[in-house]
Design a protein around this motif. Structure first.
Motif, PDB file in Angstrom:
ATOM      1  N   PRO A   1       2.656   1.538  -8.277  1.00 36.11           N
ATOM      2  CA  PRO A   1       2.029   1.074  -9.522  1.00 36.11           C
ATOM      3  C   PRO A   1       0.865   0.115  -9.301  1.00 36.11           C
ATOM      4  O   PRO A   1       0.175  -0.224 -10.252  1.00 36.11           O
ATOM      5  CB  PRO A   1       3.187   0.364 -10.237  1.00 36.11           C
ATOM      6  CG  PRO A   1       4.035  -0.160  -9.124  1.00 36.11           C
ATOM      7  CD  PRO A   1       3.957   0.895  -8.039  1.00 36.11           C
ATOM      8  N   CYS A   2       0.641  -0.318  -8.066  1.00 41.38           N
ATOM      9  CA  CYS A   2      -0.420  -1.296  -7.821  1.00 41.38           C
ATOM     10  C   CYS A   2      -1.777  -0.640  -7.577  1.00 41.38           C
ATOM     11  O   CYS A   2      -2.744  -0.927  -8.273  1.00 41.38           O
ATOM     12  CB  CYS A   2      -0.042  -2.187  -6.636  1.00 41.38           C
ATOM     13  SG  CYS A   2       1.353  -3.298  -6.991  1.00 41.38           S
ATOM     14  N   HIS A   3      -1.842   0.258  -6.592  1.00 41.82           N
ATOM     15  CA  HIS A   3      -3.130   0.861  -6.249  1.00 41.82           C
ATOM     16  C   HIS A   3      -3.098   2.376  -6.197  1.00 41.82           C
ATOM     17  O   HIS A   3      -4.063   3.002  -5.763  1.00 41.82           O
ATOM     18  CB  HIS A   3      -3.630   0.304  -4.915  1.00 41.82           C
ATOM     19  CG  HIS A   3      -3.806  -1.180  -4.924  1.00 41.82           C
ATOM     20  ND1 HIS A   3      -2.977  -2.026  -4.230  1.00 41.82           N
ATOM     21  CD2 HIS A   3      -4.696  -1.974  -5.576  1.00 41.82           C
ATOM     22  CE1 HIS A   3      -3.359  -3.273  -4.443  1.00 41.82           C
ATOM     23  NE2 HIS A   3      -4.390  -3.266  -5.249  1.00 41.82           N
ATOM     24  N   GLY A   4      -1.961   2.975  -6.607  1.00 40.50           N
ATOM     25  CA  GLY A   4      -1.935   4.412  -6.810  1.00 40.50           C
ATOM     26  C   GLY A   4      -1.581   5.255  -5.607  1.00 40.50           C
ATOM     27  O   GLY A   4      -1.705   6.485  -5.670  1.00 40.50           O
ATOM     28  N   SER A   5      -1.145   4.659  -4.497  1.00 42.35           N
ATOM     29  CA  SER A   5      -0.704   5.473  -3.367  1.00 42.35           C
ATOM     30  C   SER A   5       0.477   6.331  -3.800  1.00 42.35           C
ATOM     31  O   SER A   5       1.320   5.900  -4.585  1.00 42.35           O
ATOM     32  CB  SER A   5      -0.291   4.589  -2.194  1.00 42.35           C
ATOM     33  OG  SER A   5      -1.383   3.864  -1.698  1.00 42.35           O
ATOM     34  N   ARG A   6       0.543   7.547  -3.251  1.00 40.45           N
ATOM     35  CA  ARG A   6       1.631   8.463  -3.588  1.00 40.45           C
ATOM     36  C   ARG A   6       2.223   9.041  -2.310  1.00 40.45           C
ATOM     37  O   ARG A   6       1.509   9.333  -1.357  1.00 40.45           O
ATOM     38  CB  ARG A   6       1.134   9.578  -4.519  1.00 40.45           C
ATOM     39  CG  ARG A   6       0.544   9.059  -5.814  1.00 40.45           C
ATOM     40  CD  ARG A   6       0.015  10.177  -6.691  1.00 40.45           C
ATOM     41  NE  ARG A   6       1.094  11.022  -7.177  1.00 40.45           N
ATOM     42  CZ  ARG A   6       1.107  12.350  -7.086  1.00 40.45           C
ATOM     43  NH1 ARG A   6       0.115  12.980  -6.495  1.00 40.45           N
ATOM     44  NH2 ARG A   6       2.122  13.040  -7.561  1.00 40.45           N
ATOM     45  N   PHE A   7       3.541   9.218  -2.336  1.00 33.23           N
ATOM     46  CA  PHE A   7       4.263   9.658  -1.151  1.00 33.23           C
ATOM     47  C   PHE A   7       5.200  10.803  -1.517  1.00 33.23           C
ATOM     48  O   PHE A   7       5.718  10.873  -2.628  1.00 33.23           O
ATOM     49  CB  PHE A   7       5.091   8.510  -0.566  1.00 33.23           C
ATOM     50  CG  PHE A   7       4.301   7.270  -0.243  1.00 33.23           C
ATOM     51  CD1 PHE A   7       3.815   7.045   1.039  1.00 33.23           C
ATOM     52  CD2 PHE A   7       4.051   6.310  -1.228  1.00 33.23           C
ATOM     53  CE1 PHE A   7       3.092   5.901   1.337  1.00 33.23           C
ATOM     54  CE2 PHE A   7       3.332   5.154  -0.941  1.00 33.23           C
ATOM     55  CZ  PHE A   7       2.852   4.950   0.351  1.00 33.23           C
ATOM     56  N   SER A   8       5.447  11.682  -0.545  1.00 34.83           N
ATOM     57  CA  SER A   8       6.393  12.773  -0.737  1.00 34.83           C
ATOM     58  C   SER A   8       7.821  12.241  -0.698  1.00 34.83           C
ATOM     59  O   SER A   8       8.056  11.076  -0.373  1.00 34.83           O
ATOM     60  CB  SER A   8       6.212  13.821   0.362  1.00 34.83           C
ATOM     61  OG  SER A   8       6.690  13.310   1.611  1.00 34.83           O
ATOM     62  N   VAL A   9       8.785  13.113  -1.001  1.00 30.53           N
ATOM     63  CA  VAL A   9      10.193  12.694  -0.973  1.00 30.53           C
ATOM     64  C   VAL A   9      10.603  12.271   0.434  1.00 30.53           C
ATOM     65  O   VAL A   9      11.541  11.479   0.602  1.00 30.53           O
ATOM     66  CB  VAL A   9      11.123  13.810  -1.488  1.00 30.53           C
ATOM     67  CG1 VAL A   9      10.867  14.071  -2.956  1.00 30.53           C
ATOM     68  CG2 VAL A   9      10.973  15.089  -0.661  1.00 30.53           C
ATOM     69  N   GLU A  10       9.906  12.768   1.442  1.00 31.21           N
ATOM     70  CA  GLU A  10      10.207  12.377   2.818  1.00 31.21           C
ATOM     71  C   GLU A  10       9.434  11.143   3.254  1.00 31.21           C
ATOM     72  O   GLU A  10       9.607  10.664   4.372  1.00 31.21           O
ATOM     73  CB  GLU A  10       9.902  13.537   3.767  1.00 31.21           C
ATOM     74  CG  GLU A  10      10.734  14.775   3.496  1.00 31.21           C
ATOM     75  CD  GLU A  10      10.402  15.902   4.455  1.00 31.21           C
ATOM     76  OE1 GLU A  10      10.313  15.653   5.670  1.00 31.21           O
ATOM     77  OE2 GLU A  10      10.216  17.035   3.977  1.00 31.21           O
ATOM     78  N   GLY A  11       8.546  10.629   2.367  1.00 32.54           N
ATOM     79  CA  GLY A  11       7.813   9.410   2.667  1.00 32.54           C
ATOM     80  C   GLY A  11       6.410   9.609   3.185  1.00 32.54           C
ATOM     81  O   GLY A  11       5.700   8.634   3.456  1.00 32.54           O
ATOM     82  N   ASP A  12       5.963  10.869   3.332  1.00 34.17           N
ATOM     83  CA  ASP A  12       4.610  11.115   3.835  1.00 34.17           C
ATOM     84  C   ASP A  12       3.564  10.766   2.776  1.00 34.17           C
ATOM     85  O   ASP A  12       3.798  10.933   1.574  1.00 34.17           O
ATOM     86  CB  ASP A  12       4.452  12.585   4.235  1.00 34.17           C
ATOM     87  CG  ASP A  12       5.322  12.953   5.426  1.00 34.17           C
ATOM     88  OD1 ASP A  12       5.509  12.100   6.311  1.00 34.17           O
ATOM     89  OD2 ASP A  12       5.821  14.094   5.460  1.00 34.17           O
TER      90      ASP A  12
END
Length: 515
Positions: A481-492
């Motif tokens: 919620p801060c800068h919009g980074s997004r990660f897969s369910v595995e964390g990638d």
């Protein structure tokens, strides 16, 4: 390929589903090129197309698959009508700069039409009038002010009290002779031209960082390096952020549903002035007319559960257009600058080694061509009258300072609230197909269980600046919620500014009796 039958809903982009794109290899050895473009979306592909025509040796580096990011999840309006913006720009920047913004996007739209005609591209390109309308009395004056701005800037348009859409309105402003198209059918021809002209495209090649000495050197996740005379960052969020772009941009997600309407569509492209946003345009699939309903945007990782935004658009489609059959749905993310004007140009003023293009504010179809033309001109030494307007080195006190302060307060609030949140779910509560923030031995973690029972657990601390990520139930991703980074369910990492994956937790090492 046919429209889904029996009410089957496809959880993917219509554009991607209806386009056969070639696959490209990953970079496995060190390269030395003239121009390396990081990002295989519309900006990267368009820039590569223009540069190979100028004789540059160009290499496009894509982290996943070309044209599958924001470009493949657009609504594809080729327009200079970027909602209500021109009166605001006149107030903030003056009439001359507001006119430059319009003319840059108008010329970009004309250039897209020229490319289509030059290559005979079949991409459903169609001229349409573009409308901003309102159902709120509070916005009528804003629309009238926007029309006055049109007249001052020489924009072909008009103000009206009715629109052909059949929706009751209080007023609307029209920009004449805009267009729509199938973006991937258009871009696939540019990809072919790049290949035929000697350009190289690589996929599944993740750029992690860059050293800048005499020449920039891009480091890839697999250890390979790409040395270039010039590097262009067209990767949505700049992959090389030594200018604090994360504090000068904020990410927003928006949603699209495609549906078969009950009644015929009168043509045109529409967006409302108020929130929640409702954008409408048509596409034709094998003789069948379907409508794209988009909007319901919000800051990434914040607000209601994402699936509720799809539901709101579906309700609008059914209530207003009798759309009983939802065929596709998808979402996209874009970045917004503090003054709403994109950053396009040299990362360091006057230094052509590294260029950047970002902050398109969900209007990337024309803005991508603005960026490609501007960056081409920088590299060939041609003067471009839009350079100062879009320069990443600019700073606009009004509204820049106010917006930056507001965004930083928002970031701080989410950083603090995330650290104090105590999840009410435990790992044992996660059902198949479900993801959630859970409590493990008093700590915060993220868990997702596949439909066949495989469990993925990650540390929910974003690797960018330590904010706590949240679960995106619609796209099945972890969003910051801060800068919009997004990660897969595995964390990638799916989208930056984060460069490193989330820390993974081995579920087999967890003592379920105490978690």
């Amino acid at each position: 390929m046919s429209i889904p039958n029996n009410g089957e809903e496809v959880l993917s982009s219509y554009w991607i589903r209806y386009t056969d794109l070639p696959s490209f290899p990953s970079i496995e050895k060190d390269l030395n090129v003239d121009v390396a473009i990081v990002g295989g979306g519309i900006t990267g592909i368009t820039t590569a197309y223009l540069l190979v025509k100028e004789g540059f040796q160009v290499t496009v580096i894509e982290a996943s698959k070309i044209l599958n990011g924001t470009t493949g999840h657009t609504t594809a309006k080729v327009t200079a009508q970027h909602s209500l913006i021109y009166d605001e720009f006149i107030q903030h920047f003056g009439e001359d700069k507001a006119r430059l913004y319009y003319e840059a996007n108008k010329e970009a739209a004309e250039q897209i039409a020229e490319v289509i005609n030059l290559h005979g591209i079949d991409c459903d390109f169609k001229k349409e009038d573009s409308y901003v309308y309102t159902n709120s009395s509070d916005n009528v004056q804003k629309l009238k002010n926007e029309y006055e701005a049109y007249k001052r800037l020489g924009i072909e348009g008009e103000y009206t009290d009715s629109i052909p859409l059949g929706v009751e309105i209080k007023g609307a402003v029209i920009m004449k002779n805009q267009a729509q198209f199938h973006p991937l059918h258009y871009l696939s021809h540019l990809v072919d031209f790049i290949k035929e002209s000697g350009g190289e495209i690589y996929e599944q090649s993740v750029a992690t960082h860059m050293d800048i000495d005499d020449k920039p050197i891009i480091h890839l996740r697999n250890g390979a390096k790409v040395k270039a005379q010039h590097v262009i960052s067209a990767s949505h969020f700049p992959f090389h952020d030594n200018k604090g772009y994360f504090a000068r941009l904020h990410p927003e997600r928006s949603y699209v549903v495609a549906a078969k309407p009950e009644k015929s569509f009168p043509g045109g492209m529409y967006i409302n002035a108020e929130k929640p946003k409702r954008s409408i345009r048509s596409v034709t699939v094998e003789g069948n007319e379907i409508l794209l309903f988009s909007g319901d945007g919000h800051k990434t990782g914040q607000g209601e559960p994402e699936k509720e935004h799809y539901e709101a658009l579906e309700k609008f489609a059914k209530d207003e257009f009798g759309a009983s059959e939802i065929l596709y749905r998808w979402s996209a993310q874009d970045l917004v600058t503090e003054d709403k004007v994109p950053f396009i140009g040299c990362n360091n003023e006057g230094d052509k080694r590294v260029l950047v293009a970002t902050g398109f504010r969900k209007w990337g179809m024309t803005t991508s061509m603005v960026a490609a033309l501007l960056m081409r001109d920088i590299l060939i030494g041609k003067e471009n009258r839009y350079g100062e307007l879009f320069s990443p080195a600019r700073f606009t006190a009004d509204p820049g300072i106010k917006t930056m302060l507001k965004q930083n307060v928002n970031v701080a609030a989410n950083l603090i609230s995330g650290k104090f949140e105590r999840p009410d779910k435990e790992l044992k509560d996660i059902k198949e197909g479900e993801g959630a923030v859970v409590s493990i031995k008093g700590g915060r973690a993220g868990a997702f269980k596949t439909t066949d029972g495989q469990l993925f657990v990650v540390d929910t601390t974003c690797t960018h600046m330590g904010c706590e990520i949240n679960w995106n139930s619609a796209d099945k991703t972890w969003d910051c919620p801060c800068h919009g980074s997004r990660f897969s369910v595995e964390g990638d990492v799916i989208e930056g500014p984060a460069e490193r994956p989330l820390k993974r937790i081995d579920p087999d090492s967890i003592d379920y009796t105490t978690s």
